[in-house]
Write an enzyme that holds these catalytic residues in place. Structure first.
Site, PDB file in Angstrom:
ATOM      1  N   HIS A  46       3.488  -1.533  13.145  1.00 16.90           N
ATOM      2  CA  HIS A  46       4.310  -0.633  13.944  1.00 16.90           C
ATOM      3  C   HIS A  46       3.911   0.803  13.614  1.00 16.90           C
ATOM      4  CE1 HIS A  46       7.415   0.314  16.615  1.00 16.90           C
ATOM      5  NE2 HIS A  46       8.399   0.532  15.753  1.00 16.90           N
TER       6      HIS A  46
ATOM      7  N   GLY B 166       6.594  -4.888  16.713  1.00 21.79           N
ATOM      8  CA  GLY B 166       7.342  -3.668  16.970  1.00 21.79           C
ATOM      9  C   GLY B 166       7.237  -3.306  18.432  1.00 21.79           C
ATOM     10  N   SER B 167       8.099  -2.433  18.895  1.00 26.80           N
ATOM     11  CA  SER B 167       8.177  -2.155  20.335  1.00 26.80           C
ATOM     12  C   SER B 167       6.888  -1.565  20.885  1.00 26.80           C
ATOM     13  CB  SER B 167       9.349  -1.210  20.604  1.00 26.80           C
ATOM     14  OG  SER B 167       9.200   0.008  19.871  1.00 26.80           O
TER      15      SER B 167
ATOM     16  N   GLU C 215       3.972  -2.080  20.070  1.00 24.53           N
ATOM     17  CA  GLU C 215       2.850  -3.018  20.023  1.00 24.53           C
ATOM     18  C   GLU C 215       2.982  -4.153  21.038  1.00 24.53           C
ATOM     19  OE1 GLU C 215       3.561  -0.655  17.205  1.00 24.53           O
ATOM     20  OE2 GLU C 215       4.579  -2.504  16.666  1.00 24.53           O
TER      21      GLU C 215
ATOM     22  N   GLU D  37       5.673  -5.214   6.590  1.00 25.16           N
ATOM     23  CA  GLU D  37       4.307  -4.745   6.857  1.00 25.16           C
ATOM     24  C   GLU D  37       3.389  -4.845   5.636  1.00 25.16           C
ATOM     25  OE1 GLU D  37       7.072  -3.255   7.839  1.00 25.16           O
ATOM     26  OE2 GLU D  37       6.914  -2.692   9.956  1.00 25.16           O
TER      27      GLU D  37
ATOM     28  N   GLY E 171      -3.770  -1.761  -9.007  1.00 22.53           N
ATOM     29  CA  GLY E 171      -2.649  -1.664  -9.925  1.00 22.53           C
ATOM     30  C   GLY E 171      -1.311  -1.642  -9.225  1.00 22.53           C
TER      31      GLY E 171
ATOM     32  N   HIS F 104      -7.753   3.809 -18.075  1.00 18.66           N
ATOM     33  CA  HIS F 104      -6.326   3.844 -17.722  1.00 18.66           C
ATOM     34  C   HIS F 104      -5.589   4.945 -18.465  1.00 18.66           C
ATOM     35  CE1 HIS F 104      -2.330   1.394 -17.155  1.00 18.66           C
ATOM     36  NE2 HIS F 104      -2.355   2.481 -16.441  1.00 18.66           N
TER      37      HIS F 104
END
Length: 527
Positions: A72, A27-28, A30, A49, A401, A279
């Site tokens: 990013h 990304g810009s 980075e 990502e 999960g 759960h």
């Protein structure tokens, strides 16, 4: 002589910490991090990502080391949040960095700025920071590493403004921090005495046991106590050989059924797992009548909500080693010999093919040392019945999960274990969350076999619907998945694939894929 920059110090730090791979999507904000990228480093590209974080998670788990992730700014971190949550639940040490806009224009709310960067990844990171000065970035990353590696391990987050990388900084001296704590000796002695006097103990093992490298200790303890060994609900690793005479099976994430399966045991020792993960809402006791609970866990937060009994906090392997030493000093009680589980009847080669036959065939053709990364929740009970794991570090799945972890995690595991075959065992619904991982596997030339169990539906949701009042004839909206072609999808990214519907062809297709020493996909049509 040119000044030493933040970038220079960060890469020097990463090199000293044995983190020479960066899992990233560009990304810009980075880009300056990767100018003059060191030749001894590796950039591992993910096309989304969530894939980046999943690959880094698999790599860190399989290697036992921390992994560096670069995302990013706000949008990229947002895309990754599902697998950041999974990494948090997996206890995976990730150093997650994200780009931020230049400090000078942050007050003007610029494009691609993260207005609350440190809050975005919370609460599913152990620590989050945007350093106050550019010169503080290396020190923040060093601290982040030690926090990530401290048990219970987990991801951390550092937001780095784009203009920090060129700023001057000072080299850091290497520091060492102890990341394991030994359980309190008196508590271990009490547990040893209780185990020695128990006539019918049970062990419940979880993912932290395998993560701590305590496989051999768990076997020795079970054999010395003649304890039946259950796998904790929703465990994400294999922590005991599933062909062992003392192996008793898998506990469901339901209170009443756990109590039923543990009935008759006078002591339950939970090692490396919560007691217990549920759960659905339940009622009644957490243990059968007359049973006493002991727990050994590396996470004080998990210990804090254990509903009864005694919880001991510390490293699982150190705790089991101390427990075994203490047990040698206690004369054992007369114990009731546990019965061996009845062998499962083999699945028939019917058409349409059953998931049971598919798992059984995979078990027949894979080697015991092959690693399976699973994300097929609708077929997990079938996998547990027909695809046993007998080696440490041979099984990984998501503890959260959340879907979208399995395919990229298989790529990361294969990077960490280059001399072992990796099988990504993925459901058709799960495979649509992060299929971009196939591209990364192809570009990296990894020996991964993606086995897609295609039943044309979200089976886990359909199977679970009766717990929420659905009748046998009720439609569960949004759970049918017709028309997916995973072979075509794989081929579009350069991976050869084959679709199998005939049971007689499955073993040969799996053997060919596993022998290819390259990425392959086998789509298995099941009913």
């Amino acid at each position: 002589m040119p000044a030493i920059t933040v970038r220079d110090v960060v890469f020097d730090l990463m090199r000293s910490l044995d983190m020479s791979a960066v899992f990233a999507n560009p990304g810009s904000t980075e880009l300056p991090m990767f100018r003059d990228f060191p030749a001894d480093f590796r950039y591992v590209l993910g096309l989304q990502e969530a894939v980046v974080v999943g690959m880094a998670d698999g790599y860190a788990q399989a290697s036992g080391k921390a992994a560096m992730v670069n995302l990013h700014s706000a949008a990229g971190v947002g895309n990754a949040m599902g697998n950041i949550f999974t990494a948090f639940r997996n206890r995976t040490p990730l150093i997650i960095t994200a780009g931020q806009q230049a400090r000078s224009i942050l007050p003007l709310d610029p494009f691609l700025a993260a207005s609350q960067a440190t809050e975005l990844a919370k609460p599913y990171v152990k620590w989050s920071i945007e350093p106050a000065r550019a010169a503080d970035v290396p020190r923040a990353l060093a601290r982040a590493y030690h926090i990530a590696m401290q048990e219970p391990r987990g991801p951390v987050f550092v937001s780095i403004p784009v203009d920090d990388w060129e700023q001057p900084a000072e080299l850091l001296a290497a520091t060492e921090v102890t990341t394991r704590s030994r359980p309190e000796a008196g508590a271990i002695a009490s547990l040893a005495a209780a185990l020695a006097s128990s006539r019918r103990p049970a062990m419940v093992v979880g993912a932290e046991l395998d993560r701590a490298g305590a496989w051999d200790e768990a076997i020795r303890l079970a054999e010395s106590c003649h304890a039946r060994v259950f796998v904790a609900p929703m465990s994400s690793r294999c922590s005991f050989p599933e062909d062992h005479r003392l192996f008793a099976g898998f506990l469901p994430a339901m209170r009443e059924k756990i109590v039923q399966l543990l009935a008759g045991h006078d002591l339950v020792f939970v090692a490396g797992a919560p007691a217990f993960t549920y759960h659905v809402e339940g009622s009644g006791p957490h243990l059968p009548p007359g049973a006493t609970l002991y727990q050994l866990i590396d996470d004080p937060m998990t210990a804090s909500w254990t509903p009864q009994g005694s919880a001991i906090v510390g490293n699982i392997r150190l705790g089991l080693q101390d427990l075994l030493a203490q047990m040698a000093q206690h004369p054992p009680a007369t114990r009731l010999q546990p019965a061996r589980r009845e062998p499962r009847t083999r699945a028939a080669p019917e058409t349409p093919m059953s998931a049971a036959f598919a798992m059984q065939t995979l078990a027949d053709v894979r080697a015991a040392e092959d690693i399976v990364v699973e994300e097929a929740p609708g077929s997990r009970p079938t996998m547990q019945a027909y695809l046993p794991f007998t080696r440490p570090g041979s099984f990984y799945t998501m503890a959260s999960g959340g879907l979208g972890y399995g395919m990229p995690a298989a790529v990361g595991v294969a990077l960490a274990r280059p001399h072992q075959r990796v099988i990504g065992l993925i459901g058709d619904g799960s495979a649509m969350y992060s299929p971009q991982a196939i591209y990364s596997a192809v570009q990296l030339g990894l020996p991964i076999t993606f086995v897609i169990i295609n039943n044309g539906r979200y089976a886990a949701l359909q199977d679970f619907a009766p717990a929420f009042g659905f009748g046998a004839d009720d439609v569960v909206q949004g759970t049918e998945l017709p028309g997916l072609d995973f072979v075509a999808l794989a081929q579009s990214m350069g991976c050869q694939g084959v679709r199998v519907s005939d049971p007689a062809e499955l073993a040969g297709a799996l053997q060919a894929a596993l022998s290819a020493n390259a990425p392959r996909l086998v789509e298995v049509l099941v009913r």
